[in-house]
Design a protein around this motif. Structure first.
Motif, PDB file in Angstrom:
ATOM      1  N   LEU A   5       0.842  -1.197   0.000  1.00 16.69           N
ATOM      2  CA  LEU A   5       0.000   0.000   0.000  1.00 16.69           C
ATOM      3  C   LEU A   5       0.877   1.246   0.000  1.00 16.69           C
ATOM      4  CD1 LEU A   5      -2.546  -1.223   2.713  1.00 16.69           C
ATOM      5  CD2 LEU A   5      -2.529  -1.693   0.248  1.00 16.69           C
ATOM      6  N   PRO A   7       0.648   5.240  -0.160  1.00 15.86           N
ATOM      7  CA  PRO A   7      -0.021   6.546  -0.196  1.00 15.86           C
ATOM      8  C   PRO A   7       0.904   7.577  -0.851  1.00 15.86           C
ATOM      9  CG  PRO A   7       0.834   6.115   2.004  1.00 15.86           C
ATOM     10  CD  PRO A   7       1.108   4.879   1.194  1.00 15.86           C
ATOM     11  N   HIS A  68      -3.492  12.137   5.130  1.00 16.59           N
ATOM     12  CA  HIS A  68      -2.618  10.966   5.096  1.00 16.59           C
ATOM     13  C   HIS A  68      -3.184   9.766   5.859  1.00 16.59           C
ATOM     14  CE1 HIS A  68       1.103   9.047   4.105  1.00 16.59           C
ATOM     15  NE2 HIS A  68       1.428   8.836   5.370  1.00 16.59           N
ATOM     16  N   ARG A  69      -3.729  10.013   7.048  1.00 12.23           N
ATOM     17  CA  ARG A  69      -4.284   8.904   7.841  1.00 12.23           C
ATOM     18  C   ARG A  69      -5.367   8.155   7.068  1.00 12.23           C
ATOM     19  NH1 ARG A  69      -3.295  12.796  11.483  1.00 12.23           N
ATOM     20  NH2 ARG A  69      -2.328  12.249  13.488  1.00 12.23           N
ATOM     21  N   ASN A  71      -6.016   8.224   3.929  1.00  9.89           N
ATOM     22  CA  ASN A  71      -5.497   7.623   2.703  1.00  9.89           C
ATOM     23  C   ASN A  71      -4.972   6.220   3.001  1.00  9.89           C
ATOM     24  OD1 ASN A  71      -4.828   7.379   0.008  1.00  9.89           O
ATOM     25  ND2 ASN A  71      -3.062   8.748   0.090  1.00  9.89           N
ATOM     26  N   ARG A  72      -4.264   6.084   4.105  1.00  7.12           N
ATOM     27  CA  ARG A  72      -3.770   4.763   4.523  1.00  7.12           C
ATOM     28  C   ARG A  72      -4.927   3.822   4.848  1.00  7.12           C
ATOM     29  NH1 ARG A  72       1.086   6.480   8.700  1.00  7.12           N
ATOM     30  NH2 ARG A  72       2.851   6.348   7.245  1.00  7.12           N
ATOM     31  N   ASN A  73      -5.911   4.335   5.593  1.00  5.74           N
ATOM     32  CA  ASN A  73      -7.081   3.512   5.925  1.00  5.74           C
ATOM     33  C   ASN A  73      -7.808   3.043   4.670  1.00  5.74           C
ATOM     34  OD1 ASN A  73      -6.712   3.749   8.694  1.00  5.74           O
ATOM     35  ND2 ASN A  73      -8.147   5.437   8.921  1.00  5.74           N
ATOM     36  N   PHE A  86       2.903  -1.194   4.367  1.00  3.96           N
ATOM     37  CA  PHE A  86       2.777   0.248   4.177  1.00  3.96           C
ATOM     38  C   PHE A  86       4.145   0.823   3.837  1.00  3.96           C
ATOM     39  CE2 PHE A  86      -1.001  -0.468   6.804  1.00  3.96           C
ATOM     40  CZ  PHE A  86      -1.944   0.334   6.164  1.00  3.96           C
ATOM     41  N   ASP A  88       5.725   4.575   2.155  1.00  2.00           N
ATOM     42  CA  ASP A  88       5.426   5.894   1.612  1.00  2.00           C
ATOM     43  C   ASP A  88       5.992   6.047   0.201  1.00  2.00           C
ATOM     44  OD1 ASP A  88       4.141   6.509   3.928  1.00  2.00           O
ATOM     45  OD2 ASP A  88       5.688   7.843   4.715  1.00  2.00           O
ATOM     46  N   ASN A 156       6.056   3.840   7.790  1.00  2.00           N
ATOM     47  CA  ASN A 156       6.638   3.809   6.460  1.00  2.00           C
ATOM     48  C   ASN A 156       7.598   2.642   6.501  1.00  2.00           C
ATOM     49  OD1 ASN A 156       7.753   4.201   3.954  1.00  2.00           O
ATOM     50  ND2 ASN A 156       9.163   5.785   4.652  1.00  2.00           N
ATOM     51  N   GLN A 169      -6.506   0.713  13.094  1.00  6.28           N
ATOM     52  CA  GLN A 169      -6.619   1.745  12.056  1.00  6.28           C
ATOM     53  C   GLN A 169      -6.067   3.094  12.535  1.00  6.28           C
ATOM     54  OE1 GLN A 169     -10.598   1.985  10.382  1.00  6.28           O
ATOM     55  NE2 GLN A 169     -10.325   0.046   9.319  1.00  6.28           N
ATOM     56  N   ASP A 181       1.530   7.736  13.585  1.00  4.51           N
ATOM     57  CA  ASP A 181       2.264   6.514  13.917  1.00  4.51           C
ATOM     58  C   ASP A 181       2.298   6.288  15.427  1.00  4.51           C
ATOM     59  OD1 ASP A 181       2.759   6.304  11.239  1.00  4.51           O
ATOM     60  OD2 ASP A 181       4.855   6.888  11.340  1.00  4.51           O
TER      61      ASP A 181
END
Length: 298
Positions: A5, A7, A68-69, A71-73, A86, A88, A156, A169, A181
């Motif tokens: 993943l 982002p 950003h949060r 987007n990761r979720n 994950f 970056d 990251n 999450q 983080d």
């Protein structure tokens, strides 16, 4: 098996996706690489669109910014495999056996963190604050990270079981930059998730300028204060919060905030100059955190 993943915000991740895909194919595993730009409307997306031509890979550019949060979720929600990696978009793979190394260390753990590196030489004097803090504070060996396994996770370059991530999450109620983080790692510690630290770093490539990083630091401190006020993190989990709580308990935050205001220009001059000092940076962080407390009461 593995969902990678990535982002993105205003960055060309095609070379990264290409290298990760190459290594996954060499390992002969089931995988997918999901890349998602957070509505940057970047001209670089013309390169990112080529990711859609690669098997097992996809690129999407969101129409609205979700931060950003989230987007990761969002990427994790779309993922279909058991393990989530994950990474970056501004990362560089420095190990030709990067994926293989993770595969050898996956089992019996909920989370595996490979570490992060910064370039040996700073790209420019205007990026020295971010480079110094990264190289001398954040870049830690696996042996060092293992002494405080939950405190040393940066999402990251982290693999986490999807079932574990779905339980925690990233907190989507907080929109500002910073300490996502920290909060997630704290949640993992409360769940007593099994965490492993290994030597499998990526290099942090896109370093902020001194001024940009200083402004991001302010925003992250505002987030940390919010986490503290809402009791979303234990004081003992963050060293800076321990200091802040002590100063607050002893009613010293007003004094520190005043000292910070008096020396603000000198601190700013050092931190945005050609040779920023990490001790000065730490003094600035403590002073700014206290000033947030004072401003909230006036």
């Amino acid at each position: 098996m593995l969902s990678i993943l990535i982002p993105i915000y205003n960055y060309n991740v095609y070379p990264l996706a290409l290298e990760l895909r190459k290594q996954c194919l060499e390992c002969n595993i089931d995988f997918e690489i999901l890349c998602q730009d957070d509505a940057s409307d970047s001209s670089l997306n013309i390169f990112n669109e080529k990711i859609n031509l690669l098997s097992h890979c996809s690129f999407v550019s969101l129409k609205e910014n979700i931060a950003h949060r989230e987007n990761r979720n969002s990427l994790a929600e779309k993922a279909k495999f058991e393990y989530l990696l994950f990474i970056d978009g501004d990362s560089t793979i420095v190990n030709s056996d990067y994926i293989k190394t993770y595969l050898f260390n996956l089992f019996d753990f909920d989370v595996v963190y490979g570490g992060r590196l910064h370039p040996e030489k700073c790209p420019s004097d205007n990026q020295k604050l971010r480079w110094k803090y990264g190289r001398f504070i954040e870049d830690k060996s696996a042996a060092n990270r293992k002494t405080k396994p939950y405190h040393s996770i940066l999402f990251n370059n982290t693999i986490i079981k999807k079932v574990c991530f779905d339980t925690v999450q990233f907190d989507k109620t907080i929109k500002k930059y910073g300490h996502d983080d920290t909060q997630l790692s704290f949640q993992l510690s409360k769940l007593k998730s099994k965490v492993s630290h290994i030597e499998n770093p990526v290099e942090h490539g896109d370093l902020d300028t001194n001024l940009v990083y200083l402004n991001k630091t302010k925003e992250s401190l505002e987030n940390l204060n919010l986490l503290y006020q809402k009791k979303k993190i234990d004081i003992e989990f963050v060293r800076l919060l321990q200091l802040y709580h002590f100063l607050k308990t002893t009613k010293s935050t007003f004094i520190i905030s005043k000292i910070n205001a008096v020396f603000e220009k000198l601190l700013f001059k050092n931190l945005t100059g050609e040779n920023p000092n990490i001790l000065v940076f730490n003094l600035f962080r403590a002073g700014y955190l206290c000033s947030i407390d004072f401003k909230s009461r006036t």
